[in-house]
Design a protein around this motif. Structure first.
Motif, short mmCIF file in Angstrom:
data_model
loop_
_atom_site.label_atom_id
_atom_site.label_comp_id
_atom_site.label_asym_id
_atom_site.label_seq_id
_atom_site.Cartn_x
_atom_site.Cartn_y
_atom_site.Cartn_z
N SER A 2 30.41 -38.67 64.52
CA SER A 2 29.46 -37.56 64.46
C SER A 2 28.34 -37.85 65.45
CB SER A 2 28.93 -37.39 63.04
OG SER A 2 28.43 -38.62 62.58
N ALA A 3 27.42 -36.91 65.57
CA ALA A 3 26.31 -37.08 66.51
C ALA A 3 25.43 -38.23 66.04
CB ALA A 3 25.51 -35.78 66.59
N PRO A 4 24.72 -38.90 66.99
CA PRO A 4 23.88 -40.04 66.60
C PRO A 4 22.75 -39.65 65.64
CG PRO A 4 23.64 -39.51 68.95
CD PRO A 4 24.76 -38.70 68.44
N TYR A 5 22.29 -38.41 65.72
CA TYR A 5 21.28 -37.92 64.79
C TYR A 5 21.75 -36.58 64.27
CZ TYR A 5 18.49 -41.43 67.18
OH TYR A 5 18.05 -42.60 67.72
N PRO A 6 21.44 -36.27 63.01
CA PRO A 6 22.02 -35.05 62.42
C PRO A 6 21.66 -33.77 63.18
CG PRO A 6 20.38 -36.05 60.94
CD PRO A 6 20.66 -37.04 62.03
N TRP A 7 20.45 -33.75 63.74
CA TRP A 7 20.06 -32.51 64.43
C TRP A 7 20.76 -32.34 65.78
CZ3 TRP A 7 16.91 -36.74 63.76
CH2 TRP A 7 16.45 -37.39 64.91
N GLY A 37 15.55 -37.21 70.93
CA GLY A 37 16.85 -37.88 71.06
C GLY A 37 17.62 -37.43 72.30
N LYS A 38 16.89 -37.15 73.37
CA LYS A 38 17.56 -36.67 74.59
C LYS A 38 18.49 -37.74 75.17
CE LYS A 38 13.67 -35.56 76.72
NZ LYS A 38 12.71 -35.80 75.62
N MET A 39 18.03 -39.01 75.14
CA MET A 39 18.88 -40.08 75.67
C MET A 39 20.11 -40.28 74.79
SD MET A 39 18.43 -41.44 78.53
CE MET A 39 19.17 -43.07 78.53
N ALA A 40 19.91 -40.14 73.50
CA ALA A 40 21.06 -40.26 72.59
C ALA A 40 22.07 -39.16 72.89
CB ALA A 40 20.59 -40.17 71.14
N PHE A 41 21.54 -37.98 73.20
CA PHE A 41 22.42 -36.88 73.57
C PHE A 41 23.20 -37.22 74.85
CE2 PHE A 41 23.26 -33.31 76.30
CZ PHE A 41 23.96 -32.44 75.47
N THR A 167 15.81 -28.53 71.07
CA THR A 167 14.63 -28.01 70.37
C THR A 167 14.47 -28.73 69.03
OG1 THR A 167 16.00 -26.27 69.45
CG2 THR A 167 14.78 -25.73 71.43
N ALA A 168 13.27 -28.59 68.46
CA ALA A 168 12.99 -29.25 67.18
C ALA A 168 13.92 -28.71 66.10
CB ALA A 168 11.53 -29.02 66.79
N PRO A 169 14.47 -29.61 65.29
CA PRO A 169 15.40 -29.16 64.26
C PRO A 169 14.69 -28.44 63.12
CG PRO A 169 14.99 -31.52 64.06
CD PRO A 169 14.27 -31.06 65.28
N ALA A 170 15.46 -27.79 62.28
CA ALA A 170 14.89 -27.16 61.10
C ALA A 170 14.15 -28.23 60.29
CB ALA A 170 16.00 -26.54 60.25
N PRO A 171 12.96 -27.89 59.75
CA PRO A 171 12.16 -28.90 59.05
C PRO A 171 12.96 -29.63 57.96
CG PRO A 171 10.89 -26.90 59.33
CD PRO A 171 12.27 -26.60 59.85
N ALA A 172 13.83 -28.93 57.27
CA ALA A 172 14.56 -29.58 56.17
C ALA A 172 15.43 -30.72 56.70
CB ALA A 172 15.41 -28.55 55.43
N ILE A 173 16.07 -30.49 57.86
CA ILE A 173 16.95 -31.52 58.44
C ILE A 173 16.11 -32.73 58.88
CG2 ILE A 173 18.43 -32.03 60.43
CD1 ILE A 173 19.48 -29.18 60.22
N ALA A 174 15.01 -32.42 59.59
CA ALA A 174 14.16 -33.51 60.09
C ALA A 174 13.54 -34.29 58.93
CB ALA A 174 13.06 -32.93 60.98
N GLN A 175 13.09 -33.58 57.91
CA GLN A 175 12.43 -34.26 56.79
C GLN A 175 13.40 -35.15 56.04
OE1 GLN A 175 10.24 -31.61 54.20
NE2 GLN A 175 9.17 -30.72 55.95
N ALA A 176 14.61 -34.65 55.84
CA ALA A 176 15.60 -35.44 55.09
C ALA A 176 15.92 -36.72 55.86
CB ALA A 176 16.86 -34.62 54.86
#
Ligand SMILES: [Zn+2]
Length: 324
Positions: A2-7, A37-41, A167-176
């Motif tokens: 999966s992606a390195p970060y959920p967003w 996470g641009k470098m991760a992308f 772009t910035a992820p949905a707050p719920a995703i980032a907060q979790a």
């Protein structure tokens, strides 16, 4: 994988579709504020391209030679160009060298991938040199420019790249995600400070923790030097329900024991306080350090919520004050 970060997951899916349809551009400009996470992308894209497994165009397998070399940082067809040590700029020689490598055929008969990061660090000569590479791309080559300030890039470079803004992820995703990284701190507050960029929020939270740890450490030193009141400090500690300060003191006691038993200061785990810990270790008594550690471990083990926090903190701090 999966992606390195959920967003980044939606971006991973988009990439795999683009790759499957063979619509991947030669030049990709990845933008977005710091901490997205641009470098991760960019790394995710590179691994997608360099995986040699049959289904590698949709998901890197993680265990083929391409994946293994990529993950070990030694893939011969993957290049990262960043400012060299102590330099703020990417120089023309670095970009020329990259252009020469990309012009050769790939070592592993697949894609070649290069990342320039941060792209705005290229000086004008470097940018001109990169322009040539973008204008005459070799086959199966993808050049990813990563920038949080794309307006600083020459328009000629921007126009030859397909832009992708993270772009910035949905707050719920980032907060979790952030909540899982923080020790009881409020993720929402740090995300606000970071304009919603999760990695930047984490950086800010960690910096604040380091500050707090230092303040607590200095308060303990003052108590030892008879300049601070242990009971007042105990009251301070109790304002924090998780009694974080007790856990820190336990970490530091273990560090002090390590220094005293090995005679080396490099063994401390709390590297941010190494110097202060080494100073303390030189003047404290090993037996008393062990006794305090035992006491704290026992108190924490039995702390099912019924123990009076204030009494517990006072017990610990009076023992700390008494060891000098
Ligand atoms: Zn693979």
């Amino acid at each position: 994988m999966s992606a390195p970060y959920p967003w980044l997951e939606p971006y991973r899916q988009m990439l795999t579709e683009v790759i499957a349809r063979e619509r991947l551009p030669h030049g990709l400009l990845v933008t977005g504020q710091p901490g997205m996470g641009k470098m991760a992308f960019a790394g995710m894209l590179a691994q997608l391209l360099l995986c040699e497994a049959r289904d590698g165009r949709t998901r890197p397998c993680g265990h083929c030679t391409g994946c293994i070399q990529f993950l070990a940082g030694s893939h011969p067809d993957y290049f990262v160009v960043t400012p060299e040590e102590e330099s703020q700029v990417i120089k023309v020689d670095q970009v020329r060298e990259l252009g020469e490598k990309l012009a050769l055929s790939s070592h592993r008969a697949g894609f070649k991938a290069a990342v320039v990061h941060p792209a705005e660090a290229m000086n004008i000569n470097a940018a001109n040199s990169l322009l040539k590479t973008l204008e005459e791309p070799s086959d199966n080559t993808v050049l990813v420019l990563v920038s949080s300030q794309p307006a600083r890039l020459p328009a000629t470079i921007r126009s030859r790249c397909q832009q992708l803004r993270i772009t910035a992820p949905a707050p719920a995703i980032a907060q979790a995600w952030l909540a899982g990284k923080l020790d009881g701190q409020d993720p929402e507050r740090f995300l606000q400070l970071a304009n919603g960029a999760p990695l930047e929020a984490l950086r800010l939270a960690e910096a604040q923790v380091i500050d707090k740890r230092r303040t607590q450490f200095l308060a303990l030193v003052r108590v030892l030097e008879d300049k601070g009141d242990p009971l007042k400090l105990a009251a301070d500690w109790c304002k924090d329900e998780s009694l974080q300060a007790v856990h820190w003191l336990r970490d530091w006691l273990m560090d002090l024991v390590r220094v005293r038993t090995t005679g080396q200061t490099g063994v401390v785990r709390s590297a941010d306080l190494a110097e202060g810990l080494a100073g303390l270790a030189a003047r404290l008594d090993s037996r008393k350090l062990f006794l305090q550690l035992d006491n704290i471990n026992r108190l924490l083990r039995n702390n099912d919520g019924s123990l009076n926090r204030q009494l517990m903190a006072e017990d610990i701090l009076l023992a700390w004050a008494a060891q000098q």
